[in-house]
Write a protein that holds these residues in place. Structure first.
Motif, PDB file in Angstrom:
ATOM      1  N   ARG A 131     -14.371 -11.396 -20.424  1.00 12.32           N
ATOM      2  CA  ARG A 131     -15.067 -10.876 -21.346  1.00 12.32           C
ATOM      3  C   ARG A 131     -16.501 -10.893 -20.823  1.00 12.32           C
ATOM      4  O   ARG A 131     -16.999 -11.785 -19.974  1.00 12.32           O
ATOM      5  N   PRO A 132     -17.222  -9.990 -21.433  1.00 12.26           N
ATOM      6  CA  PRO A 132     -18.505  -9.589 -21.175  1.00 12.26           C
ATOM      7  C   PRO A 132     -19.279 -10.700 -21.400  1.00 12.26           C
ATOM      8  O   PRO A 132     -18.860 -11.732 -22.491  1.00 12.26           O
ATOM      9  N   GLU A 133     -20.410 -11.228 -21.054  1.00 15.30           N
ATOM     10  CA  GLU A 133     -21.027 -12.397 -21.124  1.00 15.30           C
ATOM     11  C   GLU A 133     -21.705 -12.250 -22.606  1.00 15.30           C
ATOM     12  O   GLU A 133     -22.219 -11.438 -23.162  1.00 15.30           O
ATOM     13  N   PRO A 137     -15.222 -13.743 -29.152  1.00 14.45           N
ATOM     14  CA  PRO A 137     -13.753 -13.568 -29.001  1.00 14.45           C
ATOM     15  C   PRO A 137     -13.302 -12.678 -30.321  1.00 14.45           C
ATOM     16  O   PRO A 137     -13.668 -12.956 -31.442  1.00 14.45           O
ATOM     17  N   SER A 138     -12.397 -11.603 -29.960  1.00 12.96           N
ATOM     18  CA  SER A 138     -12.139 -10.615 -31.372  1.00 12.96           C
ATOM     19  C   SER A 138     -11.110 -11.116 -31.814  1.00 12.96           C
ATOM     20  O   SER A 138     -10.365 -12.250 -31.424  1.00 12.96           O
ATOM     21  N   ALA A 139     -11.035 -11.079 -33.260  1.00 15.66           N
ATOM     22  CA  ALA A 139      -9.906 -11.410 -33.973  1.00 15.66           C
ATOM     23  C   ALA A 139      -8.686 -10.682 -33.714  1.00 15.66           C
ATOM     24  O   ALA A 139      -7.570 -11.285 -34.281  1.00 15.66           O
TER      25      ALA A 139
END
Length: 145
Positions: A131-133, A137-139
């Motif tokens: 993941r980018p810094e 987090p996506s649902a």
């Protein structure tokens, strides 16, 4: 003839016979059954002798029990007269036995493990997505939709 019939079964049959036929008629019935069994055996023996005589003198030591497939294979191929050795059954058995090959593989693995120098551990690989810094987090998983 009946290998699974034990003492409890025989006692049960005797009690059942006494109850069904009574103690007075039971000896007569046992004699009739024994006579019937003797007649069937005599008929069977005479039929076997007749078949042997019709086959001729070449088959005088012919046994009907040899016609059972397991007995036939055991007598004529595996054990009898060395025929099994002539067919190469010992070679087939040894070729199908995986123990020799497994022992060779195990020895090769042991030899390779003894000869190798301890190497530094490889970097650990994770299976998580990068993941980018600072990204939350996506649902849901965008790749799944």
């Amino acid at each position: 003839m009946f290998p699974d019939v034990g003492l409890p079964e025989l006692v049960t049959l005797a009690i059942l016979a006494v109850l069904l036929f009574g103690p007075d008629r039971l000896p007569e019935i046992i004699q009739n059954v024994a006579e019937f069994v003797r007649k069937v055996r005599a008929f069977s023996d005479s039929a076997k002798e007749e078949v042997r005589s019709e086959l001729g003198p070449e088959f005088k030591d012919f046994e009907f029990e040899d016609l059972h497939p397991k007995t036939f294979v055991r007598k004529h191929i595996l054990d009898g007269d060395g025929i099994g050795r002539d067919l190469g059954l010992d070679d087939i058995r040894s070729a199908l036995d995986p123990r020799k090959e497994l022992a060779e593989v195990a020895d090769a693995v042991r030899h390779a493990a003894d000869d190798t120098d301890p190497q530094p551990a490889a970097p650990r690989v994770t299976l998580e997505k990068a993941r980018p810094e600072g990204a939350a987090p996506s649902a849901f998983d965008p790749d799944a939709t």
